[in-house]
Design an enzyme around this catalytic site. Structure first.
Site, short mmCIF file in Angstrom:
data_model
loop_
_atom_site.label_atom_id
_atom_site.label_comp_id
_atom_site.label_asym_id
_atom_site.label_seq_id
_atom_site.Cartn_x
_atom_site.Cartn_y
_atom_site.Cartn_z
N ARG A 106 20.23 -5.01 -14.66
CA ARG A 106 21.54 -4.46 -14.26
C ARG A 106 22.06 -5.23 -13.05
O ARG A 106 21.35 -5.44 -12.08
CB ARG A 106 21.41 -2.97 -13.95
CG ARG A 106 21.57 -2.13 -15.21
CD ARG A 106 21.55 -0.65 -14.91
NE ARG A 106 20.20 -0.14 -14.87
CZ ARG A 106 19.63 0.41 -13.82
NH1 ARG A 106 20.30 0.54 -12.69
NH2 ARG A 106 18.39 0.84 -13.88
N CYS A 292 8.70 2.43 -14.42
CA CYS A 292 7.60 3.16 -13.77
C CYS A 292 6.87 4.10 -14.73
O CYS A 292 6.32 5.11 -14.31
CB CYS A 292 8.11 3.94 -12.57
SG CYS A 292 8.69 2.89 -11.25
C1 SPV Z 1 16.86 1.49 -16.86
O1 SPV Z 1 16.87 0.44 -16.21
O2 SPV Z 1 16.70 2.60 -16.36
C2 SPV Z 1 17.03 1.44 -18.31
C3 SPV Z 1 17.58 0.23 -18.88
O3 SPV Z 1 16.80 2.40 -18.98
S1 SPV Z 1 19.21 0.04 -18.45
O4 SPV Z 1 19.99 0.14 -19.66
O5 SPV Z 1 19.31 -1.27 -17.85
O6 SPV Z 1 19.61 1.08 -17.52
#
Ligand code: SPV
Ligand code: MN
Length: 655
Positions: A106, A292
Site C-alpha cells: 500500500r 501478523c
Molecule cells: C493488508 O495489508 O491488511 C491486506 C492487504 O489485507 S491490502 O489489500 O494491501 O490491504
C-alpha cells in the site's frame, strides 16, 4: 463528525453528467448493444450517473458491463492474459500478476482522505482538501482510459441481505483488478437495485492504472471521498491500492459504523473463524495488523469464514453477529507451507482452484515459488524485480529474496477445505463469542490472555503493537497498531475508541451473547525468555490450542489464573489440549517461559502506550483508567515477587 453528501461530488463535477438522459447518451456512445442491454437492468439513477460520469471523466474507448456470470468473468480473465496484466502458469486456472518493484504494498504516503473544511481526521491519516483533490482528478484522470476498455462490476460487500452488507461499484481499466474483484467479492448485478434500496447506500470505486510505468508512480494517488463514499485510484496496480472494494470501502464502513452505527456496529480488520470442540462450535473474530498471522489464525479454525475484514453488529437476540464483506482471500504467501497451512497448500499446489499469484518467483516451467514454502527453490526465474538468480543483489547491494515478502495469492474461500460455505454466505452472520487482538510482539505479552472486563478488552485492542511488515511501502521499526485498524480509521481515534467502549459494554448483549475479549501473541522468542536466538517459542500449529482454550474459557469450562492484566491458562489444561489437539508434548518449562509475567516489560509497554495516546485529543478517560489499573497491579506484584513472576507465584498471589 462525518458529513455525508456534503461538498462537491468530484466525480459528478468533473464528469459533468447530471441527467439520466445524458447518461444514456454516453452509454450508447461507448457500449455495444450487448453491454447496453446488460446495463438496462440497473434502474438506480444515482448508480447509473456514477458510471456515466466515470466514463465522461476517463474517456475509455469502450465499456464492458460484467454481470458476474461465468462467461463475463471468463472474458475478463482472458483479456487479462491478452493484455499481459496476468500470464498463464503451468497449473490450470492459475495466473501470475506482477506489480512494479516500487509498488509492492500500500502506498500510504500517497493515500489521502478527501475532506471538507470542518471535518477532523485521524492524526494517523493523511488528508487532502476537496478542492485539491478535484484539481488532481481534473489534471490526471481526464482521458486516462483513452485507448482502453473500462470494466464495470456490481458487487456486494457481504452476503446480500445482511444488515451491514453494502453494495459497491467497481469501475476500472485494469482486467487484473476486475479479475481480483470477481474472486474476492460477490457479484449482485441481478439484484443490485434491491440491495441498494435495502442498504440505502452504495460505494463507488474508480481505478485507472494509466500507462503503468515506474515514472508515473510519484503521481499515483489513492483518494477516499468520505462524503460521497467514492474512491479514486490512479497510476498503480497493487490490489491494496487499486481494488478499493477492499480497504477503501472498509474505511467508509469504519466511518459509517462509528458515526451512524449508534454504538451497535463495528467494522474491523478481523478474521472470522469457528472452532469445533466438545460438540460446540465457537466463533472468533480477531484483529491483527497486516502480515501478523491473521490468515494463519483464520485457517486454524475448523469452520473458517474470513481472513481480513469483519462487519459486526449486536443482533436482536443479544448476540454479536459478524459477516465477512469478502468471499475470497488476498493472502500473503510467505511462510505458507504444508506443515502450517495444509488446506491452503492444497489449493496452491493441486489442480482445481482458480488462483491469481502476485509477486512470487515463476520458474522456467511456469511454477510459482516463494519464501518459506518448505520446498526446493530454483536457482533462477522471473520475480517482482524481473529476471532473478540466486544471490542477485538490488541497487543497495542487498540480496533480493526469491519472492517479495508481501507476495500474495488470490483465491475464493470456497476452494479451501475448512471454509464454511453455508455460514459464510448467511446474511444473519455468525455469533461471535471470542474477540482476539494480536500483533507481532517478540518480548512482552504471553501467547494468550483474557481481559477481565470489556473495558480491559478494548484497551488490549488499543495496545496492539507490531514490528513493521511488508504490506506498507517504506515501513520500518516497531509500530503501535491500535486495533490493527488504525490505517483504516478516517476520523479522530477518540471517536472510534468511544464506539469500541460503547459497543462492548452495550446493555443489549444477552448474558450468553456477550463476547470475551482476549490478547494473542505468537511471536515471543527464545532470547526474550532467557534463551538464545530470535527463533519463536511457539509454532503455527499451536494456534489451534490457544483458540480451543479460549473457546472453553468463553463457555466457562476452564479455570484460569488471574494476573493484573487478565486471565492466563493453567498448565494442566494446556498440556491436555496440546496432547489431544496437536499431539504435542508441552513441557512445563516452556509453559513457564510463555506465561511468566515480565512485569517490567509490560510496564514499559504501558508507559509507551500512555505517552503516545496522551498526545491525542479527547480520548475516553477509560483508556487511562485501565492503564492505571494494570500499572498498579503490576507494581504490587513486582514488589512481592520481583520483575519476573511465574505462573506458580501468580497462583500463590491470588489465593
Ligand atoms: C493488508 O495489508 O491488511 C491486506 C492487504 O489485507 S491490502 O489489500 O494491501 O490491504
Ligand atoms: Mn488486511
Amino acid at each position: 463528525m462525518l458529513e455525508l453528501r456534503t461538498g462537491i461530488d468530484i466525480l459528478t463535477d468533473v464528469g459533468g453528467i447530471e441527467s439520466i438522459g445524458e447518461a444514456w447518451n454516453i452509454f450508447k456512445e461507448k457500449m455495444d448493444p450487448g453491454n447496453l442491454a446488460k446495463l438496462e437492468r440497473i434502474k438506480n439513477e444515482e448508480a447509473l450517473l456514477k458510471i456515466a460520469n466515470a466514463i465522461a471523466l476517463c474517456e475509455p474507448d469502450s465499456v464492458f458491463i460484467s454481470t458476474g456470470s461465468k462467461a463475463d468473468m471468463e472474458k475478463t480473465r482472458q483479456w487479462s492474459l491478452e493484455k499481459c496484466e496476468e500470464a498463464p502458469l503451468a497449473m490450470k486456472d492459475h495466473t501470475i500478476h506482477f506489480d512494479l518493484p516500487e509498488e509492492q504494498g500500500r502506498i500510504v504516503d500517497r493515500t489521502f482522505y478527501i475532506v471538507n473544511d470542518r471535518e477532523q481526521t485521524s492524526v494517523l491519516a493523511k488528508k487532502i482538501a476537496r478542492d485539491d483533490a478535484l484539481a488532481y482528478v481534473k489534471q490526471y484522470m481526464k482521458g486516462i482510459m483513452k485507448g482502453k476498455r473500462m470494466l464495470v462490476g456490481f458487487f456486494s460487500r457481504g452476503p446480500a441481505g445482511a444488515k451491514l452488507a453494502f453494495p459497491a461499484l467497481e469501475i476500472t481499466s485494469s482486467t487484473y483488478v476486475m479479475h481480483s474483484g470477481d474472486i474476492l467479492y460477490r457479484h449482485v448485478y441481478d439484484h443490485f437495485d434491491e440491495q441498494l434500496a435495502r442498504s440505502g447506500r452504495f460505494m463507488t470505486n474508480l481505478h485507472a492504472e494509466g500507462p503503468n510505468r515506474p515514472e508515473d508512480l510519484p503521481n499515483a494517488r489513492v483518494f477516499m471521498d468520505r462524503s460521497w463514499l467514492t474512491t479514486f485510484s490512479t497510476f498503480c496496480t497493487y490490489a491494496g491500492n487499486t481494488l478499493l472494494l477492499k480497504k477503501g470501502n472498509h474505511r467508509f464502513a469504519v466511518d459509517l459504523a462509528t458515526y451512524y452505527g449508534g454504538g451497535e456496529e463495528l467494522s474491523e480488520h478481523m478474521f472470522i473463524t469457528g472452532m469445533k470442540d466438545d460438540g460446540d462450535l465457537t466463533w472468533f473474530a480477531g484483529a491483527a495488523p497486516s502480515g501478523c498471522g491473521k490468515t494463519t489464525t483464520a485457517m486454524a479454525g475448523t469452520d473458517f469464514v474470513g481472513d481480513d475484514l469483519a462487519q459486526m453488529w449486536i443482533a436482536e437476540d443479544g448476540t454479536l453477529r459478524a459477516i465477512n464483506p469478502e468471499q475470497g482471500i488476498f493472502g500473503i504467501v510467505a511462510d505458507v507451507n504444508r506443515t502450517g497451512d495444509p488446506h491452503l497448500m492444497k489449493c496452491l499446489r493441486e489442480e482445481g482452484t482458480e488462483v491469481i499469484w502476485s509477486n512470487v518467483l515463476i520458474d522456467d516451467r511456469k511454477v510459482p515459488h516463494w519464501t518459506g514454502n518448505e520446498e526446493e527453490h530454483p536457482e533462477e526465474g522471473l520475480n517482482f524485480c524481473g529476471r532473478w538468480h540466486k544471490g542477485k543483489k538490488d541497487a543497495e547491494g542487498k540480496e533480493i529474496p526469491i519472492s517479495h515478502p508481501n507476495a500474495r495469492c488470490t483465491l475464493r474461500c470456497d476452494a479451501i477445505a475448512n471454509y464454511s460455505p453455508a455460514l459464510g454466505a448467511a446474511p444473519e452472520g455468525v455469533p461471535i463469542k471470542v474477540i482476539t487482538y494480536s500483533g507481532r510482539d517478540a518480548d512482552t505479552m504471553p501467547p494468550v490472555w483474557v481481559a477481565k472486563n470489556p473495558d480491559h478488552g478494548v484497551v488490549i485492542g488499543a495496545s496492539i503493537v507490531s514490528a513493521a511488515t511488508a504490506t506498507e511501502v517504506g515501513a520500518t521499526g516497531v509500530k503501535r497498531q491500535p486495533w490493527a485498524n488504525a490505517p483504516f480509521i478516517p476520523g479522530p481515534l477518540a471517536d472510534y475508541m468511544g464506539t469500541q467502549f460503547e459497543f462492548f459494554n452495550s446493555p443489549n448483549f444477552s448474558e450468553r451473547g456477550r463476547p470475551i475479549l482476549a490478547g494473542l501473541n505468537y511471536f515471543l522468542t527464545h532470547q526474550a525468555r532467557g534463551g538464545k536466538g530470535p527463533e519463536l517459542l511457539g509454532e503455527k500449529r499451536d494456534v489451534k490450542v490457544w483458540l480451543t482454550w479460549l473457546a472453553r474459557r468463553a463457555h466457562g469450562r476452564v479455570d484460569a489464573i488471574e494476573t493484573p492484566i487478565g486471565f492466563i491458562p493453567k498448565y494442566e489444561d494446556l498440556r491436555r489440549l496440546f496432547s489431544s489437539i496437536i499431539d504435542k508434548d508441552y513441557p512445563y518449562d516452556l509453559y513457564e517461559k510463555q506465561f511468566a509475567i515480565y512485569a517490567d516489560k509490560i510496564l514499559e509497554r504501558i508507559a509507551l502506550q500512555s505517552e503516545a495516546f496522551g498526545k491525542e485529543k479527547d480520548l475516553p478517560e477509560k483508556l487511562f483508567r485501565v492503564f492505571d489499573e494494570w500499572n498498579t497491579g503490576l507494581l504490587k506484584l513486582k514488589e512481592s515477587n520481583g520483575p519476573v513472576v511465574t505462573p506458580d507465584q501468580l497462583i500463590a498471589a491470588t489465593v
